[in-house]
Scaffold this motif. Structure first.
Motif, PDB file in Angstrom:
ATOM      1  N   ASN A  47       0.912  -1.205  -0.029  1.00 12.07           N
ATOM      2  CA  ASN A  47       0.087   0.000   0.195  1.00 12.07           C
ATOM      3  C   ASN A  47       0.936   1.133   0.013  1.00 12.07           C
ATOM      4  OD1 ASN A  47      -1.852   2.025   0.697  1.00 12.07           O
ATOM      5  ND2 ASN A  47      -2.973   1.033   2.128  1.00 12.07           N
ATOM      6  N   ARG A  48       0.831   1.842  -1.030  1.00 11.19           N
ATOM      7  CA  ARG A  48       2.053   2.850  -1.323  1.00 11.19           C
ATOM      8  C   ARG A  48       1.669   4.316  -0.394  1.00 11.19           C
ATOM      9  NH1 ARG A  48       5.453   2.702  -5.450  1.00 11.19           N
ATOM     10  NH2 ARG A  48       5.775   4.838  -5.490  1.00 11.19           N
ATOM     11  N   LYS A  49       0.355   4.319  -0.119  1.00  9.73           N
ATOM     12  CA  LYS A  49      -0.060   5.401   0.815  1.00  9.73           C
ATOM     13  C   LYS A  49       0.445   5.268   2.218  1.00  9.73           C
ATOM     14  CE  LYS A  49      -4.437   6.270  -1.572  1.00  9.73           C
ATOM     15  NZ  LYS A  49      -5.862   6.358  -1.486  1.00  9.73           N
ATOM     16  N   TYR A  50       0.909   4.164   2.808  1.00 11.66           N
ATOM     17  CA  TYR A  50       1.658   3.901   3.869  1.00 11.66           C
ATOM     18  C   TYR A  50       3.114   4.055   4.034  1.00 11.66           C
ATOM     19  CZ  TYR A  50      -2.212   2.801   6.910  1.00 11.66           C
ATOM     20  OH  TYR A  50      -3.497   2.889   7.577  1.00 11.66           O
ATOM     21  N   GLU A  51       3.739   4.383   2.566  1.00  9.58           N
ATOM     22  CA  GLU A  51       5.138   4.488   2.708  1.00  9.58           C
ATOM     23  C   GLU A  51       5.829   5.278   3.754  1.00  9.58           C
ATOM     24  OE1 GLU A  51       6.125   4.999  -1.264  1.00  9.58           O
ATOM     25  OE2 GLU A  51       6.089   2.616  -1.853  1.00  9.58           O
ATOM     26  N   PRO A  52       5.207   6.531   4.045  1.00 10.83           N
ATOM     27  CA  PRO A  52       5.852   7.448   5.035  1.00 10.83           C
ATOM     28  C   PRO A  52       6.042   6.768   6.349  1.00 10.83           C
ATOM     29  CG  PRO A  52       4.267   8.851   3.459  1.00 10.83           C
ATOM     30  CD  PRO A  52       4.089   6.946   3.143  1.00 10.83           C
ATOM     31  N   ILE A  53       4.776   6.135   6.758  1.00 11.46           N
ATOM     32  CA  ILE A  53       5.121   5.457   7.951  1.00 11.46           C
ATOM     33  C   ILE A  53       5.825   4.355   8.005  1.00 11.46           C
ATOM     34  CG2 ILE A  53       3.551   4.195   9.598  1.00 11.46           C
ATOM     35  CD1 ILE A  53       1.218   6.069   9.272  1.00 11.46           C
ATOM     36  N   ILE A  54       5.595   3.323   7.064  1.00  6.27           N
ATOM     37  CA  ILE A  54       6.741   2.229   7.000  1.00  6.27           C
ATOM     38  C   ILE A  54       8.208   2.705   7.016  1.00  6.27           C
ATOM     39  CG2 ILE A  54       7.088  -0.049   5.906  1.00  6.27           C
ATOM     40  CD1 ILE A  54       4.471   0.267   6.982  1.00  6.27           C
ATOM     41  N   ASN A  55       8.480   3.584   6.087  1.00  5.23           N
ATOM     42  CA  ASN A  55       9.859   4.026   6.014  1.00  5.23           C
ATOM     43  C   ASN A  55      10.233   4.677   7.468  1.00  5.23           C
ATOM     44  OD1 ASN A  55       9.813   3.276   3.572  1.00  5.23           O
ATOM     45  ND2 ASN A  55       9.300   5.250   2.740  1.00  5.23           N
ATOM     46  N   ALA A  56       9.449   5.176   8.135  1.00  3.93           N
ATOM     47  CA  ALA A  56       9.878   6.200   9.439  1.00  3.93           C
ATOM     48  C   ALA A  56      10.097   5.014  10.548  1.00  3.93           C
ATOM     49  CB  ALA A  56       8.703   6.951   9.935  1.00  3.93           C
ATOM     50  N   LEU A  57       9.427   3.727  10.266  1.00  2.00           N
ATOM     51  CA  LEU A  57       9.678   2.929  11.301  1.00  2.00           C
ATOM     52  C   LEU A  57      11.093   2.495  11.810  1.00  2.00           C
ATOM     53  CD1 LEU A  57       6.667   0.392  10.795  1.00  2.00           C
ATOM     54  CD2 LEU A  57       6.887   2.012  12.580  1.00  2.00           C
ATOM     55  N   GLN A  58      11.938   2.602  10.638  1.00  2.00           N
ATOM     56  CA  GLN A  58      13.350   2.258  10.553  1.00  2.00           C
ATOM     57  C   GLN A  58      14.118   3.206  11.536  1.00  2.00           C
ATOM     58  OE1 GLN A  58      14.602  -0.332   9.069  1.00  2.00           O
ATOM     59  NE2 GLN A  58      12.584  -0.887   8.442  1.00  2.00           N
ATOM     60  N   SER A  59      13.590   4.544  11.920  1.00  2.00           N
ATOM     61  CA  SER A  59      14.510   5.312  12.636  1.00  2.00           C
ATOM     62  C   SER A  59      13.668   5.352  14.131  1.00  2.00           C
ATOM     63  CB  SER A  59      14.153   6.765  11.941  1.00  2.00           C
ATOM     64  OG  SER A  59      14.484   6.702  10.672  1.00  2.00           O
ATOM     65  N   ILE A  60      12.737   4.459  14.519  1.00  2.00           N
ATOM     66  CA  ILE A  60      12.088   4.592  15.776  1.00  2.00           C
ATOM     67  C   ILE A  60      12.282   3.066  16.401  1.00  2.00           C
ATOM     68  CG2 ILE A  60      10.870   6.643  15.501  1.00  2.00           C
ATOM     69  CD1 ILE A  60       8.445   5.078  15.213  1.00  2.00           C
ATOM     70  N   LYS A  61      13.061   2.383  16.080  1.00  5.49           N
ATOM     71  CA  LYS A  61      12.968   1.143  16.412  1.00  5.49           C
ATOM     72  C   LYS A  61      13.141   0.922  17.907  1.00  5.49           C
ATOM     73  CE  LYS A  61      14.557  -1.598  12.446  1.00  5.49           C
ATOM     74  NZ  LYS A  61      15.659  -2.543  11.795  1.00  5.49           N
ATOM     75  N   ALA A  62      13.963   1.651  18.694  1.00  5.34           N
ATOM     76  CA  ALA A  62      14.266   1.660  20.085  1.00  5.34           C
ATOM     77  C   ALA A  62      12.920   2.479  20.652  1.00  5.34           C
ATOM     78  CB  ALA A  62      15.593   2.494  20.538  1.00  5.34           C
ATOM     79  N   ALA A  63      12.776   2.130  21.966  1.00  3.22           N
ATOM     80  CA  ALA A  63      11.705   2.935  22.549  1.00  3.22           C
ATOM     81  C   ALA A  63      12.007   4.121  22.775  1.00  3.22           C
ATOM     82  CB  ALA A  63      11.493   2.237  24.209  1.00  3.22           C
ATOM     83  N   ASN A  64      11.155   5.111  22.749  1.00  2.00           N
ATOM     84  CA  ASN A  64      11.132   6.615  23.019  1.00  2.00           C
ATOM     85  C   ASN A  64      11.841   7.320  21.876  1.00  2.00           C
ATOM     86  OD1 ASN A  64       9.840   6.530  25.522  1.00  2.00           O
ATOM     87  ND2 ASN A  64      12.082   6.219  26.403  1.00  2.00           N
TER      88      ASN A  64
END
Length: 328
Positions: A198-215
């Motif tokens: 779902n290309r509309k979710y790319e901004p969220i999926i891509n951002a997950l790589q930067s927030i793997k650690a809590a906080n």
């Protein structure tokens, strides 16, 4: 209350010439003394986080720290569709400024992924008592694309669930809104596995790589609420009930709306959420509260839900008829 047990390796002392009958009496006492119970301490957590080495208050023990979690109007629930009651007041929603593009902050808050939303997007209609403005959205998921939604439909648990949290338009903060029995309205959306991303979710999926650690948090570029959910014309079929927050303190001040039409995500996109970490560093999976007793509450359905169900039955009947005609 569920008890969690931790087994220890033990060496039993020699019982010498003790009679077999006496051994039968002594052994259970000795064994019991070597088992320790761990009922949970510290902060609240999901069942997937709990171990005896890392104790926390799993869902069965949330009420020990937050009494409202033992209330009679708790969420989530299992919706039994044949027991829902049609409500003519559950008309289509009016979504205002849901198309508005915003730059928010996406955060791993140690329990979920959460995004703050500017209070410009509002909802009205849909049987709500007044206008409600969006505050934030967050998600609940399973393990690598497995069952993970909080609510279930006829016992079916979807891979993931989105909650868009709104408060009454005249409130300025969520805490104050939660003191009003109808202060908060949450829109819930299910996800289904799709063969394509779902290309509309790319901004969220891509951002997950930067927030793997809590906080961990990062900027979310150019996203709108409308792009995350089905088209407005596909949002007329939904269920409604009175419930609570699904995390402590479990405040019973939520008008719940659960939409029938799921959002498609590829398996790879669903799995990306399981790469996040809890505070302990453990894989963030199973971030859902088990379904709670209905306790006599009535679940209502919109007219659209009936139409969709009827259409599905009609299509099934036509398919069956065509199948019969082709075999004759």
């Amino acid at each position: 209350m569920r008890s969690h047990w931790k087994k220890q390796v033990i060496v039993l002392p020699s019982l010498g010439r003790v009679s077999s009958k006496m051994q039968q009496l002594i052994l259970p006492v000795l064994l019991a003394s070597f088992w320790t119970t761990c009922t949970g301490a510290g902060d609240w957590c999901y069942q997937s986080q709990f171990t005896c080495d890392h104790q926390c208050k799993a869902p069965d023990n949330w009420n020990h720290a937050h009494s409202d979690c033992a209330g009679r109007n708790q969420s989530p629930i299992n919706i039994v569709t044949r027991k829902t009651l049609k409500d003519e007041q559950l008309t289509p929603f009016q979504f205002d400024n849901y198309q508005q593009i915003f730059r928010g902050t996406i955060k791993n808050n140690g329990h979920s992924v959460q995004v703050g939303v500017p209070h410009l997007s509002t909802i009205s209609g849909g049987g709500l008592p007044t206008n409600y403005k969006a505050v934030q959205f967050h998600l609940h998921w399973g393990n690598n694309g497995g069952p993970g939604s909080e609510h279930t439909i006829d016992g079916e648990q979807y891979p993931m669930e989105l909650h868009i949290v709104h408060m009454k338009h005249h409130y300025t903060d969520l805490t104050t809104a939660l003191s009003d029995p109808q202060g908060v309205a949450v829109l819930g959306f299910f996800y289904e596995r799709s063969n394509s991303a779902n290309r509309k979710y790319e901004p969220i999926i891509n951002a997950l790589q930067s927030i793997k650690a809590a906080n961990g948090n990062t900027s979310l570029h150019s996203v709108s609420l409308a792009q995350l959910i089905p088209a407005e014309q596909n949002l007329t079929a939904y269920y409604r009930y009175k419930g609570s927050l699904t995390t402590p303190g479990c405040t019973e001040a939520v008008i719940w709306t659960l939409f029938e039409n799921p959002i498609p995500l590829s398996m790879e996109q669903l799995r990306a959420f399981s790469e996040l970490k809890f505070h302990s560093g453990k894989q963030m999976v199973g971030t859902f509260r088990p379904v709670q007793p209905l306790n006599g509450r009535q679940v209502f359905r919109s007219g659209g839900a009936v139409i969709l169900a009827s259409s599905a039955l009609l299509l099934a009947a036509i398919a069956a008829a065509l199948g019969l005609s082709q075999t004759n």
